[in-house]
Design an enzyme around this catalytic site. Structure first.
Site, PDB file in Angstrom:
ATOM      1  N   GLY A 239       0.898  -1.235   0.016  1.00  0.00           N
ATOM      2  CA  GLY A 239       0.043  -0.130   0.008  1.00  0.00           C
ATOM      3  C   GLY A 239       0.806   1.241  -0.010  1.00  0.00           C
ATOM      4  CB  ILE A 240      -0.144   4.703  -0.416  1.00  0.00           C
ATOM      5  CG1 ILE A 240      -0.487   4.620  -1.780  1.00  0.00           C
ATOM      6  CG2 ILE A 240       0.564   6.125  -0.050  1.00  0.00           C
ATOM      7  CD1 ILE A 240      -1.437   5.528  -2.365  1.00  0.00           C
ATOM      8  N   GLY A 241       2.552   4.620   1.660  1.00  0.00           N
ATOM      9  CA  GLY A 241       3.060   5.043   3.133  1.00  0.00           C
ATOM     10  C   GLY A 241       4.373   4.497   3.342  1.00  0.00           C
TER      11      GLY A 241
ATOM     12  CD  GLU B 191      -5.215   0.476  -5.379  1.00  0.00           C
ATOM     13  OE1 GLU B 191      -5.518   1.881  -5.498  1.00  0.00           O
ATOM     14  OE2 GLU B 191      -5.334  -0.046  -4.578  1.00  0.00           O
TER      15      GLU B 191
ATOM     16  N   GLY C 148      -7.977   0.282  -2.148  1.00  0.00           N
ATOM     17  CA  GLY C 148      -7.871  -0.781  -2.468  1.00  0.00           C
ATOM     18  C   GLY C 148      -7.639  -1.688  -1.242  1.00  0.00           C
TER      19      GLY C 148
END
Length: 424
Positions: free
Chosen positions: A202-204, A225, A317
């Site tokens: 994921g993002i981060g 994603e 997502g």
């Protein structure tokens, strides 16, 4: 596709029949800023459907931003129209409640009768298809700096009505150094990955930190994603399986990442309704879904979307990949977050979320304090593990008191941790 000047495009936009057309725009770091500026000048009113709009997005009366994932460019926009929805389902909106009239996409220059969406695929193929079917207007910002990526990113030029040539460097996110706490979280998360498994990142900072400790793994696959510089580092370290294609929906990183992605036959850019399909995700062995959250409560519910009652981002997502990973053979869905939020001086492990839930039921929750493996545990046992293993020591006494009030703790539970892993 007809190549036009910006003046010609502005005239076409001004002639749109709808009084408030819906315009789908490339988001994240692929925003076609020239096209967006022309739309904003030509139309007094319009609805912009976009994912993760960045700073500089037009926020004014007459512009309504519709998004399932709120970005920093519109978090304070009073006209924001947040759509809470799993990302895998978003393309369905174009066939029902939110039919698009215009699609503005940022692409490569043509090659052999095709262009590439480059670093941003996501919901765009579905949007282009729906606009074409409705007789709307599809416009490309043709950029020689956009890498030519494969898979669903490749579209025939015949799908586009107009093209405007604009050469501009692609922006990249600001990189921040990984601190000791985040590094510790990343190391613990990496322990859930096995050789031959599959990663979703994921993002981060937390997912990025996990990749630092995955470089020693081998034969890893990517079904994610997003792909960032952490995946490039895994490739360079020999951790990825050269026989397996890398699947992603958008890229989020440095110029080096974008250079690597261009003409990379191993990288398959994949549309949202495929990459985020929980059934497709579950087909991958040892799927490890790595995400973060703003808070988690004693019922193991994660909030990744809200600050209080104000939306910060959105589901994205995360729910899709949590479900898919838990159904994957040997899969895990892990949430990583710091135990204490320094700016607000508060615990990120809270008794009960006051905000809507982003996702629930994970394999484990990880902070710099430790790891709570909660899958299959009873509700009281989940609460105990979250307090003892994940919460900051400054928050534990209050969390114990809250757990008693909530009926999550029995007398025997507080001392049970030292007695072994038996459930309670």
């Amino acid at each position: 596709m007809q190549l036009v000047t910006t003046e010609q495009l502005a005239a076409r936009l001004s002639a749109l029949a709808s009084e408030e057309p819906r315009v789908v725009v490339s988001g994240n770091f692929a925003t076609p800023w020239t096209l967006l500026g022309l739309v904003d000048q030509a139309l007094e009113r319009y609805r912009a459907f976009v994912l993760n709009p960045q700073p500089g997005w037009p926020c004014r009366r007459g512009v309504i931003v519709e998004t399932p994932f709120v970005g920093p460019g519109v978090r304070d926009d009073e006209h924001l129209d947040y759509v809470p929805m799993r990302l895998s389902l978003v393309p369905r909106l174009f066939d029902s409640l939110r039919p698009p009239d215009v699609a503005l996409v940022h692409t490569s220059t043509p090659r052999g009768g095709r262009v590439s969406l480059g670093i941003e695929v996501n919901i765009l193929p579905a949007a282009v298809e729906r606009v074409r079917a409705r007789g709307g207007l599809v416009v490309a910002q043709l950029n020689p700096a956009m890498p030519y990526t494969r898979g669903d990113a490749e579209l025939d030029v015949d799908l586009f009505d107009l093209g405007v040539e604009v050469e501009a460097a692609l922006p990249s996110p600001v990189l921040r150094a990984v601190d000791d706490d985040t590094a510790a979280i990343g190391e613990r998360i990496a322990r859930f990955a096995a050789d031959g498994g599959t990663l979703q990142l994921g993002i981060g900072q937390v997912p990025d930190a996990a990749t630092l400790h995955l470089r020693g793994r081998r034969r890893l696959g990517i079904w994610s994603e997003m792909v960032s510089d952490g995946v490039l580092a895994l490739e360079q370290a020999g951790a990825l399986d050269p026989a397996r294609p890398l699947a992603a929906s958008f890229l989020f990183g440095s110029p080096e990442l974008y250079d690597w992605a261009g003409d990379n036959d191993r990288l398959t850019m994949t549309r949202t309704e495929t990459i985020n399909d929980p059934g497709r995700i579950a087909e991958h062995p040892g799927m490890l879904s790595i995400n973060t959250a703003l808070q988690i409560d004693l019922f193991a519910q994660a909030n990744a979307s809200y600050l209080g009652h104000r939306v910060y981002s959105g589901f994205g997502g995360q729910p899709d990949f949590v479900v898919g990973a838990l159904h994957s053979p040997g899969g895990h869905a892990v949430i990583g977050l710091r135990s204490w939020h320094d700016k607000s001086d508060t615990s990120t492990v809270v008794p009960v979320l006051a905000s809507p839930v982003s996702s629930l039921q994970h394999s484990a929750v990880v902070t710099e304090q430790g790891t709570a493996e909660i899958f299959g545990r009873s509700q009281p046992a989940q609460a105990r593990l979250l307090i003892e293993q994940c919460a900051h020591p400054r928050a534990r006494d209050e969390l114990w008191r809250a757990a008693r009030r909530l009926g999550l703790v029995r007398r025997s539970v507080e001392g049970a941790l030292a007695e072994g892993p038996a459930d309670h």
